[in-house]
Design an enzyme around this catalytic site. Sequence first.
Site, mmCIF file in Angstrom:
data_model
loop_
_atom_site.group_PDB
_atom_site.id
_atom_site.type_symbol
_atom_site.label_atom_id
_atom_site.label_comp_id
_atom_site.label_asym_id
_atom_site.label_seq_id
_atom_site.Cartn_x
_atom_site.Cartn_y
_atom_site.Cartn_z
ATOM 1 N NE ARG A 15 76.306 118.563 36.064
ATOM 2 C CZ ARG A 15 76.015 117.636 36.388
ATOM 3 N NH1 ARG A 15 76.334 117.051 36.036
ATOM 4 N NH2 ARG A 15 75.763 118.177 37.505
ATOM 5 C CE LYS A 75 71.603 116.924 40.316
ATOM 6 N NZ LYS A 75 72.850 115.871 40.914
ATOM 7 C CE1 TYR A 94 74.737 110.194 37.594
ATOM 8 C CE2 TYR A 94 74.805 112.717 36.082
ATOM 9 C CZ TYR A 94 75.082 111.629 35.915
ATOM 10 O OH TYR A 94 76.387 111.176 35.961
ATOM 11 C CG HIS A 96 71.283 110.939 42.937
ATOM 12 N ND1 HIS A 96 72.586 110.369 42.863
ATOM 13 C CD2 HIS A 96 71.583 112.443 42.486
ATOM 14 C CE1 HIS A 96 73.759 110.671 42.256
ATOM 15 N NE2 HIS A 96 73.036 111.971 41.267
ATOM 16 C CD GLU A 118 70.919 108.099 39.826
ATOM 17 O OE1 GLU A 118 70.786 108.449 38.833
ATOM 18 O OE2 GLU A 118 70.032 108.374 40.622
ATOM 19 N NE ARG A 203 89.050 101.247 42.944
ATOM 20 C CZ ARG A 203 88.762 101.210 42.276
ATOM 21 N NH1 ARG A 203 88.913 100.259 40.882
ATOM 22 N NH2 ARG A 203 89.164 103.114 40.938
ATOM 23 C CB VAL A 239 81.000 106.083 50.594
ATOM 24 C CG1 VAL A 239 82.296 105.259 52.076
ATOM 25 C CG2 VAL A 239 79.772 105.752 51.591
ATOM 26 C CB ALA A 268 78.343 110.777 48.975
ATOM 27 C CG ASP A 270 74.871 112.554 44.351
ATOM 28 O OD1 ASP A 270 75.304 111.411 45.410
ATOM 29 O OD2 ASP A 270 75.409 112.063 43.735
ATOM 30 C CB ALA A 299 73.845 117.703 45.770
ATOM 31 C CG ASN A 300 74.192 121.450 40.810
ATOM 32 O OD1 ASN A 300 74.935 121.595 42.813
ATOM 33 N ND2 ASN A 300 73.929 121.914 40.533
ATOM 34 C CG MET A 301 80.144 118.981 43.826
ATOM 35 S SD MET A 301 81.659 117.487 45.147
ATOM 36 C CE MET A 301 83.124 118.568 44.752
HETATM 37 N N1 LIG Z 1 78.298 115.793 44.479
HETATM 38 C C1 LIG Z 1 78.526 115.569 43.717
HETATM 39 O O1 LIG Z 1 78.437 116.358 42.657
HETATM 40 C C2 LIG Z 1 78.265 113.896 42.929
HETATM 41 C C3 LIG Z 1 78.239 112.353 43.552
HETATM 42 N N2 LIG Z 1 78.840 112.049 43.415
HETATM 43 C C4 LIG Z 1 78.749 110.592 43.862
HETATM 44 O O2 LIG Z 1 79.867 110.945 44.803
HETATM 45 C C5 LIG Z 1 79.777 108.985 44.780
HETATM 46 C C6 LIG Z 1 80.550 108.194 45.093
HETATM 47 O O3 LIG Z 1 80.821 108.010 43.693
HETATM 48 P P1 LIG Z 1 82.045 106.542 43.577
HETATM 49 O O4 LIG Z 1 83.165 106.704 43.016
HETATM 50 O O5 LIG Z 1 81.299 107.448 41.275
HETATM 51 O O6 LIG Z 1 81.267 105.219 43.177
HETATM 52 P P2 LIG Z 1 82.563 103.920 43.459
HETATM 53 O O7 LIG Z 1 80.730 102.601 42.761
HETATM 54 O O8 LIG Z 1 83.269 104.273 42.156
HETATM 55 O O9 LIG Z 1 82.938 104.022 44.542
HETATM 56 C C7 LIG Z 1 82.547 103.712 45.741
HETATM 57 C C8 LIG Z 1 83.942 103.357 46.961
HETATM 58 O O10 LIG Z 1 82.902 102.904 48.512
HETATM 59 C C9 LIG Z 1 83.025 101.651 48.500
HETATM 60 N N3 LIG Z 1 82.900 101.833 49.982
HETATM 61 C C10 LIG Z 1 81.366 101.010 50.165
HETATM 62 N N4 LIG Z 1 80.926 101.431 51.421
HETATM 63 C C11 LIG Z 1 82.266 101.111 51.997
HETATM 64 C C12 LIG Z 1 82.045 101.820 53.355
HETATM 65 N N5 LIG Z 1 81.412 101.755 54.733
HETATM 66 N N6 LIG Z 1 84.026 102.702 53.668
HETATM 67 C C13 LIG Z 1 84.320 102.830 52.584
HETATM 68 N N7 LIG Z 1 84.929 102.765 51.695
HETATM 69 C C14 LIG Z 1 82.872 101.531 50.856
HETATM 70 C C15 LIG Z 1 82.945 100.853 47.259
HETATM 71 O O11 LIG Z 1 83.856 100.045 47.931
HETATM 72 C C16 LIG Z 1 83.996 102.102 46.401
HETATM 73 O O12 LIG Z 1 84.996 101.834 46.383
HETATM 74 C C17 LIG Z 1 77.979 108.394 44.729
HETATM 75 O O13 LIG Z 1 76.870 108.627 45.094
HETATM 76 C C18 LIG Z 1 77.712 110.078 43.194
HETATM 77 O O14 LIG Z 1 76.456 109.609 43.078
HETATM 78 C C19 LIG Z 1 79.212 111.798 41.923
HETATM 79 C C20 LIG Z 1 79.122 112.905 41.202
HETATM 80 C C21 LIG Z 1 79.333 114.124 41.304
HETATM 81 C C1 LIG Z 2 76.177 112.883 39.589
HETATM 82 C C2 LIG Z 2 75.569 113.807 39.994
HETATM 83 O O1 LIG Z 2 75.217 113.920 40.758
HETATM 84 C C3 LIG Z 2 75.657 114.944 39.542
HETATM 85 O O2 LIG Z 2 77.355 114.611 38.409
HETATM 86 O O3 LIG Z 2 75.521 116.166 39.435
#
Ligand SMILES: NC(=O)C1=CN([C@@H]2O[C@H](COP(=O)(O)OP(=O)(O)OC[C@H]3O[C@@H](n4cnc5c(N)ncnc54)[C@H](O)[C@@H]3O)[C@@H](O)[C@H]2O)C=CC1
Ligand SMILES: CC(=O)C(=O)O
Length: 372
Positions: A15, A75, A94, A96, A118, A203, A239, A268, A270, A299-301
């Site tokens: 990106r 990133k 970002y 994190h 974020e 939710r 989460v 999650a 990240d 961590a950067n899908m």
């Molecule tokens: N690995 C990657 O490439 C990427 C990672 N992410 C990550 O994905 C993760 C989720 O992001 P979003 O969906 O945008 O967040 P969000 O805030 O939209 O959703 C998180 C959900 O987790 C729930 N939650 C909180 N504690 C909980 C528990 N104990 N049990 C079950 N649910 C629980 C909340 O109620 C909420 O609905 C973040 O850490 C974000 O940084 C996001 C984009 C890319």
């Molecule tokens: C959110 C994040 O970590 C990414 O898009 O790579």
Amino acid sequence: MIIGVPKEIKNNENRVALTPAGAKELVKRGHTVYVQHNAGEGSGFTDAHYTLAGALVLASIEEVYGVAEMIIKVKEPIEPEYKLIKEGQLLFTYFHFASYEPLTKAMIASKAVCLAYETVEKTDRSLPLLVPMSEVAGRMAIQKGANYLEKPLGGRGILLGGVPGVLPAKVLILGGGIVGTQAAWMAAGLGADVTIMDVSLQRMRYLADVMPANVKTMMSNEYNIREMIKDADLIVGAVLIPGAKAPHLITQDMLKDMKQGAVVVDVAVDQGGCIETCKPTTHENPTYVIEGVVHYCVANMPGAVPYTSTLALTNATLPYAIQLADKGWKKAAQENPELIPGLNIINGDIVFEGVAQAFNAPYVPVNKYLED
Ligand SMILES: NC(=O)C1=CN([C@@H]2O[C@H](COP(=O)(O)OP(=O)(O)OC[C@H]3O[C@@H](n4cnc5c(N)ncnc54)[C@H](O)[C@@H]3O)[C@@H](O)[C@H]2O)C=CC1
Ligand SMILES: CC(=O)C(=O)O
Ligand SMILES: [Mg+2]
């Protein structure tokens, strides 16, 4: 303002933080935009596209960091970039922080201003600069999960949707926010048997209304998670507690209750991951196996689908980048409160409480820096 756009150097991060269209908007407002040679290459933008938009191309990353008042990136800075960051420089990207102490320490030492995508937050609590990449990662989580469930890739060899006369796979999604919702749509579309677990009843009521019949909701607690993981073929970790370290909902001892060849995709990761055994991996080497369970923890899908991700990300970031460039970070934050929770580290102080808590470090309320 002088703005710098470096080329991303994280593994397979294709990106770029600013498109030629974005560069044109900034230049139109009188700003100077420097883009590193080939920064847009992975997303389909050449140096010539940027030049035509009025940006200036610099040969090296050192020159970009050296000249810029604001660095716009995708990133978090990684080790080779730490020494390039200057005192007082604004970094808009970002971070994190809560998941990686060395980065936090390096940014404290740099005395830069770290504004994290974020944790920028709207008054309705939504996270406008995380949403687009969560949409991408949520959708990808099912593509990846389906792939790694195939036997030659280490999975148990089950097709997500099954076929007539054979039951579909069970997909368990921890967290029903943006990632979880997008993952559920994809898995449901393929015909899987999907359960979303969340702690927010509000939710889950919404999800129960909008999701098709093959998606169910269930309260997230340890008892229910222990029951559900026994039958799951694919688990998606989704989460988030904004800015803080993710809670470990599946601990190492729980893996032995899971099926051999089951797959976990911990999106999650990240923020530290919601599965204890998840450690960040790269697109080059995305998986490993513990207790017979395949772990995918990149961590950067979104970096793997830059044609989609760069446009989706910059659609969201550009309006904020314009405010920061036009007004400087302090006035921009004073006039747009959405930017205030984005401020994580300023001049060596941690100004975001969740980050300070993650490392038991001193916390300085951000107001210290927002008063005139
Ligand atoms: N690995 C990657 O490439 C990427 C990672 N992410 C990550 O994905 C993760 C989720 O992001 P979003 O969906 O945008 O967040 P969000 O805030 O939209 O959703 C998180 C959900 O987790 C729930 N939650 C909180 N504690 C909980 C528990 N104990 N049990 C079950 N649910 C629980 C909340 O109620 C909420 O609905 C973040 O850490 C974000 O940084 C996001 C984009 C890319
Ligand atoms: C959110 C994040 O970590 C990414 O898009 O790579
Ligand atoms: Mg972990």
